[in-house]
Design a protein around this motif. Structure first.
Motif, PDB file in Angstrom:
ATOM      1  N   PRO A 188       0.838  -1.201   0.000  1.00  0.00           N
ATOM      2  CA  PRO A 188       0.000   0.000   0.000  1.00  0.00           C
ATOM      3  C   PRO A 188       0.875   1.255   0.000  1.00  0.00           C
ATOM      4  CG  PRO A 188      -0.709  -1.549   1.713  1.00  0.00           C
ATOM      5  CD  PRO A 188       0.548  -2.105   1.115  1.00  0.00           C
ATOM      6  N   GLY A 189       0.574   2.179  -0.874  1.00  0.00           N
ATOM      7  CA  GLY A 189       1.322   3.439  -0.922  1.00  0.00           C
ATOM      8  C   GLY A 189       2.617   3.351  -1.709  1.00  0.00           C
ATOM      9  N   SER A 190       2.975   2.136  -2.155  1.00  0.00           N
ATOM     10  CA  SER A 190       4.233   1.987  -2.882  1.00  0.00           C
ATOM     11  C   SER A 190       3.982   2.217  -4.385  1.00  0.00           C
ATOM     12  CB  SER A 190       4.773   0.583  -2.609  1.00  0.00           C
ATOM     13  OG  SER A 190       5.694   0.198  -3.562  1.00  0.00           O
ATOM     14  N   PRO A 191       4.898   2.862  -5.088  1.00  0.00           N
ATOM     15  CA  PRO A 191       4.634   3.231  -6.480  1.00  0.00           C
ATOM     16  C   PRO A 191       4.654   2.060  -7.463  1.00  0.00           C
ATOM     17  CG  PRO A 191       6.864   3.873  -5.839  1.00  0.00           C
ATOM     18  CD  PRO A 191       6.193   3.337  -4.607  1.00  0.00           C
ATOM     19  N   ARG A 192       5.317   0.939  -7.083  1.00  0.00           N
ATOM     20  CA  ARG A 192       5.429  -0.151  -8.066  1.00  0.00           C
ATOM     21  C   ARG A 192       5.378  -1.500  -7.369  1.00  0.00           C
ATOM     22  NH1 ARG A 192      10.459  -2.489  -8.047  1.00  0.00           N
ATOM     23  NH2 ARG A 192      11.779  -1.551  -6.474  1.00  0.00           N
ATOM     24  N   ALA A 193       5.147  -2.538  -8.197  1.00  0.00           N
ATOM     25  CA  ALA A 193       5.113  -3.887  -7.647  1.00  0.00           C
ATOM     26  C   ALA A 193       6.519  -4.307  -7.228  1.00  0.00           C
ATOM     27  CB  ALA A 193       4.569  -4.855  -8.688  1.00  0.00           C
ATOM     28  N   VAL A 194       6.646  -4.935  -6.057  1.00  0.00           N
ATOM     29  CA  VAL A 194       7.965  -5.390  -5.597  1.00  0.00           C
ATOM     30  C   VAL A 194       8.189  -6.866  -5.937  1.00  0.00           C
ATOM     31  CG1 VAL A 194       8.136  -3.649  -3.797  1.00  0.00           C
ATOM     32  CG2 VAL A 194       7.200  -5.878  -3.250  1.00  0.00           C
ATOM     33  N   VAL A 195       7.100  -7.564  -6.301  1.00  0.00           N
ATOM     34  CA  VAL A 195       7.208  -8.876  -6.943  1.00  0.00           C
ATOM     35  C   VAL A 195       6.298  -8.781  -8.156  1.00  0.00           C
ATOM     36  CG1 VAL A 195       6.634 -11.331  -6.785  1.00  0.00           C
ATOM     37  CG2 VAL A 195       7.726 -10.184  -4.849  1.00  0.00           C
ATOM     38  N   GLN A 196       6.833  -9.148  -9.338  1.00  0.00           N
ATOM     39  CA  GLN A 196       6.061  -8.927 -10.562  1.00  0.00           C
ATOM     40  C   GLN A 196       5.875 -10.199 -11.373  1.00  0.00           C
ATOM     41  OE1 GLN A 196       7.220  -5.606 -13.023  1.00  0.00           O
ATOM     42  NE2 GLN A 196       8.065  -4.512 -11.281  1.00  0.00           N
ATOM     43  N   GLU A 197       4.607 -10.487 -11.671  1.00  0.00           N
ATOM     44  CA  GLU A 197       4.245 -11.530 -12.637  1.00  0.00           C
ATOM     45  C   GLU A 197       5.000 -12.832 -12.437  1.00  0.00           C
ATOM     46  OE1 GLU A 197       4.790  -9.649 -16.455  1.00  0.00           O
ATOM     47  OE2 GLU A 197       3.913  -7.836 -15.609  1.00  0.00           O
ATOM     48  N   LEU A 198       4.801 -13.406 -11.283  1.00  0.00           N
ATOM     49  CA  LEU A 198       5.535 -14.618 -10.948  1.00  0.00           C
ATOM     50  C   LEU A 198       4.669 -15.864 -11.141  1.00  0.00           C
ATOM     51  CD1 LEU A 198       8.180 -15.706  -9.794  1.00  0.00           C
ATOM     52  CD2 LEU A 198       7.296 -15.256  -7.502  1.00  0.00           C
ATOM     53  N   ASP A 199       5.172 -16.781 -11.985  1.00  0.00           N
ATOM     54  CA  ASP A 199       4.544 -18.092 -12.156  1.00  0.00           C
ATOM     55  C   ASP A 199       5.612 -19.124 -11.827  1.00  0.00           C
ATOM     56  OD1 ASP A 199       1.795 -17.704 -13.360  1.00  0.00           O
ATOM     57  OD2 ASP A 199       3.028 -16.465 -14.685  1.00  0.00           O
ATOM     58  N   LEU A 200       5.323 -19.973 -10.847  1.00  0.00           N
ATOM     59  CA  LEU A 200       6.389 -20.826 -10.326  1.00  0.00           C
ATOM     60  C   LEU A 200       5.788 -22.027  -9.624  1.00  0.00           C
ATOM     61  CD1 LEU A 200       9.512 -20.502  -9.871  1.00  0.00           C
ATOM     62  CD2 LEU A 200       8.961 -19.392  -7.708  1.00  0.00           C
ATOM     63  N   THR A 201       6.420 -23.195  -9.803  1.00  0.00           N
ATOM     64  CA  THR A 201       6.015 -24.377  -9.051  1.00  0.00           C
ATOM     65  C   THR A 201       7.224 -24.883  -8.280  1.00  0.00           C
ATOM     66  OG1 THR A 201       4.419 -24.955 -10.759  1.00  0.00           O
ATOM     67  CG2 THR A 201       5.051 -26.709  -9.258  1.00  0.00           C
ATOM     68  N   LEU A 202       7.058 -25.069  -6.979  1.00  0.00           N
ATOM     69  CA  LEU A 202       8.177 -25.507  -6.140  1.00  0.00           C
ATOM     70  C   LEU A 202       7.858 -26.872  -5.528  1.00  0.00           C
ATOM     71  CD1 LEU A 202       8.724 -22.147  -4.175  1.00  0.00           C
ATOM     72  CD2 LEU A 202       9.997 -22.931  -6.180  1.00  0.00           C
ATOM     73  N   THR A 203       8.759 -27.821  -5.728  1.00  0.00           N
ATOM     74  CA  THR A 203       8.543 -29.162  -5.156  1.00  0.00           C
ATOM     75  C   THR A 203       9.795 -29.700  -4.457  1.00  0.00           C
ATOM     76  OG1 THR A 203       9.253 -30.169  -7.244  1.00  0.00           O
ATOM     77  CG2 THR A 203       6.887 -29.843  -6.965  1.00  0.00           C
ATOM     78  N   GLU A 204      10.955 -29.081  -4.706  1.00  0.00           N
ATOM     79  CA  GLU A 204      12.223 -29.653  -4.256  1.00  0.00           C
ATOM     80  C   GLU A 204      12.398 -29.569  -2.734  1.00  0.00           C
ATOM     81  OE1 GLU A 204      11.772 -27.527  -6.665  1.00  0.00           O
ATOM     82  OE2 GLU A 204      12.410 -28.571  -8.471  1.00  0.00           O
ATOM     83  N   SER A 205      13.349 -30.341  -2.253  1.00  0.00           N
ATOM     84  CA  SER A 205      13.589 -30.405  -0.809  1.00  0.00           C
ATOM     85  C   SER A 205      14.408 -29.214  -0.290  1.00  0.00           C
ATOM     86  CB  SER A 205      14.313 -31.724  -0.532  1.00  0.00           C
ATOM     87  OG  SER A 205      14.798 -31.753   0.751  1.00  0.00           O
ATOM     88  N   ARG A 206      15.352 -28.732  -1.094  1.00  0.00           N
ATOM     89  CA  ARG A 206      16.206 -27.614  -0.670  1.00  0.00           C
ATOM     90  C   ARG A 206      16.237 -26.565  -1.774  1.00  0.00           C
ATOM     91  NH1 ARG A 206      15.440 -29.842   3.293  1.00  0.00           N
ATOM     92  NH2 ARG A 206      16.837 -30.664   4.873  1.00  0.00           N
ATOM     93  N   ILE A 207      15.617 -25.413  -1.482  1.00  0.00           N
ATOM     94  CA  ILE A 207      15.521 -24.343  -2.486  1.00  0.00           C
ATOM     95  C   ILE A 207      16.138 -23.070  -1.907  1.00  0.00           C
ATOM     96  CG2 ILE A 207      13.922 -22.901  -3.832  1.00  0.00           C
ATOM     97  CD1 ILE A 207      11.942 -25.285  -3.731  1.00  0.00           C
ATOM     98  N   GLY A 208      17.084 -22.479  -2.622  1.00  0.00           N
ATOM     99  CA  GLY A 208      17.709 -21.236  -2.188  1.00  0.00           C
ATOM    100  C   GLY A 208      17.107 -20.057  -2.935  1.00  0.00           C
ATOM    101  N   VAL A 209      17.179 -18.870  -2.294  1.00  0.00           N
ATOM    102  CA  VAL A 209      16.691 -17.635  -2.921  1.00  0.00           C
ATOM    103  C   VAL A 209      17.756 -16.567  -2.721  1.00  0.00           C
ATOM    104  CG1 VAL A 209      14.850 -15.905  -2.979  1.00  0.00           C
ATOM    105  CG2 VAL A 209      14.311 -18.278  -2.352  1.00  0.00           C
ATOM    106  N   ILE A 210      18.277 -16.022  -3.831  1.00  0.00           N
ATOM    107  CA  ILE A 210      19.310 -14.989  -3.723  1.00  0.00           C
ATOM    108  C   ILE A 210      18.934 -13.785  -4.579  1.00  0.00           C
ATOM    109  CG2 ILE A 210      21.135 -16.641  -3.170  1.00  0.00           C
ATOM    110  CD1 ILE A 210      22.123 -16.555  -6.021  1.00  0.00           C
ATOM    111  N   GLY A 211      19.651 -12.684  -4.371  1.00  0.00           N
ATOM    112  CA  GLY A 211      19.387 -11.467  -5.142  1.00  0.00           C
ATOM    113  C   GLY A 211      19.802 -10.243  -4.345  1.00  0.00           C
ATOM    114  N   ALA A 212      19.876  -9.119  -5.041  1.00  0.00           N
ATOM    115  CA  ALA A 212      20.327  -7.876  -4.411  1.00  0.00           C
ATOM    116  C   ALA A 212      19.364  -7.419  -3.320  1.00  0.00           C
ATOM    117  CB  ALA A 212      20.425  -6.786  -5.483  1.00  0.00           C
ATOM    118  N   ASN A 213      19.823  -6.517  -2.465  1.00  0.00           N
ATOM    119  CA  ASN A 213      18.947  -5.887  -1.479  1.00  0.00           C
ATOM    120  C   ASN A 213      17.770  -5.236  -2.201  1.00  0.00           C
ATOM    121  OD1 ASN A 213      21.900  -4.845   0.203  1.00  0.00           O
ATOM    122  ND2 ASN A 213      20.446  -6.321   0.978  1.00  0.00           N
ATOM    123  N   GLY A 214      16.582  -5.463  -1.657  1.00  0.00           N
ATOM    124  CA  GLY A 214      15.405  -4.803  -2.221  1.00  0.00           C
ATOM    125  C   GLY A 214      14.857  -5.456  -3.477  1.00  0.00           C
TER     126      GLY A 214
END
Ligand SMILES: Nc1ncnc2c1ncn2[C@@H]1O[C@H](COP(=O)(O)OP(=O)(O)OP(=O)(O)O)[C@@H](O)[C@H]1O
Length: 227
Positions: free
Chosen positions: A13-39
Motif C-alpha cells: 500500500p502506498g508503494s509506487p510499483r510492484a515489488v514482486v512482478q508476474e511470478l509463475d512458479l512451481t516448487l517441489t524440491e527439498s532444498r531451495i535457495g533464494v538470492i538477489g540484491a537488497n530490495g
C-alpha cells in the motif's frame, strides 16, 4: 510439497510499483535457495510462502491451500524463521518458548515436556530449559527460534537470512541443523556458499525472478548482475 505461484504480483500500500512482478512458479524440491540484491523482493516472496503477505494479484497455494483463504492452515504447514530471533522469541524462558507453539494441540503436560526436551537437545540447548531466553547468545537465540518452530513439525520451513547476524561457528550450527532436517527448506540468503548442495536456486532482481536453476549457475548469474 507443492507450492504454486500463479500470476503473482505484489504492491505494498502506498508503494509506487510492484515489488514482486508476474511470478509463475512451481516448487517441489527439498532444498531451495533464494538470492538477489537488497530490495529485489526476496523477503516479500518468502512471506508470501506462508501467507504472512497475501499477493495483491494472483494466487499462492501450498499443498492445495490458497494462502489468501486458508492462512491459518498454511501456517501450520509452513514454519517461518526470521533473521532476528528476538522478533520471534515470545516467552520468558527457553522451555516455555518452545512449548508455546504446542499450545492448543491437545497434548498432555508430560508429552509437551518430552517434546520440548528432545527438541532442545537436538539443537544444542540441552539443560537450558529454565534459562531466560533473552540472556542467550545470538547463536543460541537463533537455535531457540528454530527449535520453537521445529517442535510443531511443519512440513516446510522458510528461512529469511537466518545467518546474517551470526558468526561463523553459529552459522555452521544453523547449516548443520538445516542439513539434518526432514523438512522442505526454502532459504533466503546472502551467504552464497550455503547453497552449494541445494536442489534449486532462484535469483531475484528488481522484483522479478531472473534465473531459476542449479546453484552453481544461479550464483554465476547473480555475480554477473552485480558487476
Ligand atoms: N511493508 C512495506 N511497505 C512498503 N514497501 C516495502 C515494505 N516491505 C518492503 N518494501 C519494499 O519492497 C521492496 C522489496 O523488499 P524486500 O524486503 O522484499 O527485498 P529483499 O530482496 O528481501 O531485500 P534485502 O536483501 O535487503 O532483505 C523494497 O524496495 C522495500 O523497500
Amino acid at each position: 510439497m507443492l507450492i504454486e505461484f500463479t500470476g503473482v504480483s505484489h504492491v505494498y500500500p502506498g508503494s509506487p510499483r510492484a515489488v514482486v512482478q508476474e511470478l509463475d512458479l512451481t516448487l517441489t524440491e527439498s532444498r531451495i535457495g533464494v538470492i538477489g540484491a537488497n530490495g529485489s523482493g526476496k523477503s516479500t516472496f518468502a512471506r508470501m510462502l506462508n501467507g504472512l503477505i497475501v499477493p495483491s494479484s494472483g494466487t499462492v497455494s501450498v499443498n492445495g491451500l490458497d494462502t489468501a483463504r486458508k492462512g491459518r492452515e498454511v501456517r501450520r504447514q509452513v514454519g517461518f524463521c526470521f533473521t532476528d530471533p528476538d522478533s520471534q522469541i515470545v516467552m520468558p524462558t527457553v522451555a516455555e518458548d518452545v512449548a508455546f507453539g504446542l499450545r492448543r494441540r491437545g497434548l498432555s503436560k508430560p508429552e509437551i515436556a518430552a517434546k520440548v526436551a528432545t527438541t532442545l537437545a537436538a539443537h544444542g540447548l540441552e539443560g537450558y530449559g529454565e534459562h531466560p531466553a533473552h540472556l542467550l547468545s545470538a547463536g543460541q537465540k537463533q537455535m531457540l527460534a528454530l527449535s520453537s518452530i521445529l517442535v510443531t513439525d511443519p512440513a516446510i520451513l522458510v528461512m529469511d537470512e537466518p545467518t546474517t547476524l551470526l558468526d561463523l561457528r553459529n552459522t555452521r550450527r544453523v547449516v548443520a541443523a538445516i542439513e539434518s532436517m526432514h523438512q522442505h527448506v526454502i532459504l533466503v540468503t546472502h551467504h552464497l556458499d550455503l547453497l552449494a548442495d541445494f536442489d534449486r536456486v532462484l535469483v531475484f532482481d528488481e522484483s522479478r525472478l531472473v534465473f531459476d536453476g542449479l546453484p552453481e549457475k544461479a550464483v554465476e548469474h547473480y555475480l554477473g548482475l552485480m558487476e
